[in-house]
Scaffold this active site. Structure first.
Site, PDB file in Angstrom:
ATOM      1  N   HIS A   1       0.801  -1.232   0.000  1.00 12.10           N
ATOM      2  CA  HIS A   1       0.000   0.000   0.000  1.00 12.10           C
ATOM      3  C   HIS A   1       0.838   1.290   0.000  1.00 12.10           C
ATOM      4  O   HIS A   1       0.831   2.049  -0.959  1.00 12.10           O
ATOM      5  CB  HIS A   1      -0.915   0.026   1.231  1.00 12.10           C
ATOM      6  CG  HIS A   1      -1.773  -1.182   1.416  1.00 12.10           C
ATOM      7  ND1 HIS A   1      -2.886  -1.463   0.632  1.00 12.10           N
ATOM      8  CD2 HIS A   1      -1.689  -2.196   2.316  1.00 12.10           C
ATOM      9  CE1 HIS A   1      -3.444  -2.582   1.056  1.00 12.10           C
ATOM     10  NE2 HIS A   1      -2.744  -3.054   2.068  1.00 12.10           N
TER      11      HIS A   1
HETATM   12  O1  RIB Z   1      -5.298  -0.305   4.543  1.00 13.72           O
HETATM   13  C1  RIB Z   1      -3.906  -0.234   4.384  1.00 13.72           C
HETATM   14  C2  RIB Z   1      -3.335   0.869   5.192  1.00 13.72           C
HETATM   15  O2  RIB Z   1      -3.590   0.640   6.573  1.00 13.72           O
HETATM   16  C3  RIB Z   1      -1.802   0.960   5.074  1.00 13.72           C
HETATM   17  O3  RIB Z   1      -1.408   2.294   5.263  1.00 13.72           O
HETATM   18  C4  RIB Z   1      -1.333   0.125   6.227  1.00 13.72           C
HETATM   19  O4  RIB Z   1      -0.035   0.515   6.695  1.00 13.72           O
HETATM   20  C5  RIB Z   1      -2.362   0.478   7.266  1.00 13.72           C
HETATM   21  O5  RIB Z   1      -1.992   1.708   7.873  1.00 13.72           O
END
Ligand code: RIB
Ligand code: CA
Length: 310
Positions: free
Chosen positions: A243
């Site tokens: 992500h």
């Molecule tokens: O949903 C994914 C996000 O939530 C990413 O930023 C992960 O690190 C968590 O913070």
């Protein structure tokens, strides 16, 4: 070479946050003027420590790390140890940090930096719940017209949610903060699950990073070995979605991504769909666009950039 772009990374490390920070610190196009920790994946006491550990792993004891919000604006904190492990950085065995946090509160640092730097020169890169960003906008509304852009990881439209059927974790944890940010008028680039779910840490990609054969390469591969197992089991995929590095990769090579300007509104009333990002992708509401919402990524190009920089 033009001056490096000034960025503040707001983060809740988190293995994927860690890789995003390592990518930023390895990129001369960017000047990380500060890292601000927020409660999210794990409590603040751990996210602030993890941010220090990552800076030391990168050999960057010069980076200023600030502690921020200990909980969301209105709701109780929801964490994600099932994904990130108890420490939030499970995987490699990183030493306790010897670097220390700055005394200044993260929100004060964000406001001071934006008021001192020339307008339109500082980009905010939130990688976790948006609590610190919302608090800064409330503390000093003048920063809204001084922020160059907010490039954030959060939300989901075609992919819906990951922590509930409707909501992505960062937005779900603090939907009220997200509402403040998306109503702020600040130019936003949004990296939702729609794009991050296409950036999978396949075995070949992780081994390519391990083959860098440096402490950072080894630690990053170990972070990903741990981080991906939860999503591989959940989605049945080879690898998990990487992500947060999408935010930094966008700043380095925006052409890796494609999307469209949309209106994005945040659900803050319904418990059933709390934290949903309602993206008017098809332009049916007539509401003005307030974010560039990304949907596609050149995943091979993204991992090539990441591996080369690491
Ligand atoms: O949903 C994914 C996000 O939530 C990413 O930023 C992960 O690190 C968590 O913070
Ligand atoms: Ca994060």
């Amino acid at each position: 070479m033009t001056q490096p772009a000034k960025i503040i990374i707001d983060t809740d490390p988190g293995q994927d946050d860690a890789v995003a920070i390592l990518l930023a610190l390895a990129s001369p196009e960017l000047e990380v003027v500060g890292i601000t920790a927020v409660a999210g994946n794990v409590p603040l006491a751990l996210t602030e420590k993890n941010a220090l550990k990552i800076c030391e792993l990168a050999g960057r004891r010069d980076i200023k790390v600030f502690s921020g919000a200990i909980r969301p604006l209105m709701r109780a904190l929801v964490t994600a140890e099932e994904v990130h492990g108890k420490t939030g950085l499970n995987g490699p065995d990183l030493p306790e940090p010897t670097m220390t946090l700055q005394d200044e509160y993260a929100v004060d640092f964000i406001v001071r930096t934006l008021m001192n730097e020339a307008p339109g020169t500082v980009t905010l890169c939130p990688l976790g719940p948006l609590t610190n960003i919302a608090l800064a906008l409330i503390r000093e509304p003048k920063i809204a017209e001084r922020i160059k852009q907010i490039v954030l990881m959060g939300g989901g439209y075609f992919e819906q949610g990951n922590v509930t059927p409707s909501a992505e974790f960062n937005i779900y944890v603090d939907p009220h903060a997200a509402d403040i940010v998306f109503r702020s008028g600040v130019p936003i680039v949004m990296m939702p699950l729609d794009v991050t779910h296409k950036a999978l840490t396949t075995r070949a990609r992780v081994e390519g990073i391990r083959a860098i054969n440096t402490p950072v390469g080894k630690a990053t591969a170990e972070l990903l070995d741990f981080f991906e197992r939860y999503d591989e089991r959940k989605y049945g995929t080879d690898g998990g979605p990487l992500h947060d590095p999408c935010v930094i990769a966008y700043l380095l090579k925006p052409g890796l991504f494609s999307g469209r300007d949309c209106n994005v509104a945040i659900e803050t009333a319904s418990e059933l769909t709390m934290g949903a990002t309602v993206v008017d992708w098809w332009g049916v509401t007539g509401r003005p666009a307030n974010a560039k919402v990304m949907r596609d990524i050149d995943a091979d190009g993204f991992f090539a950039l990441l591996t080369e920089r690491l």
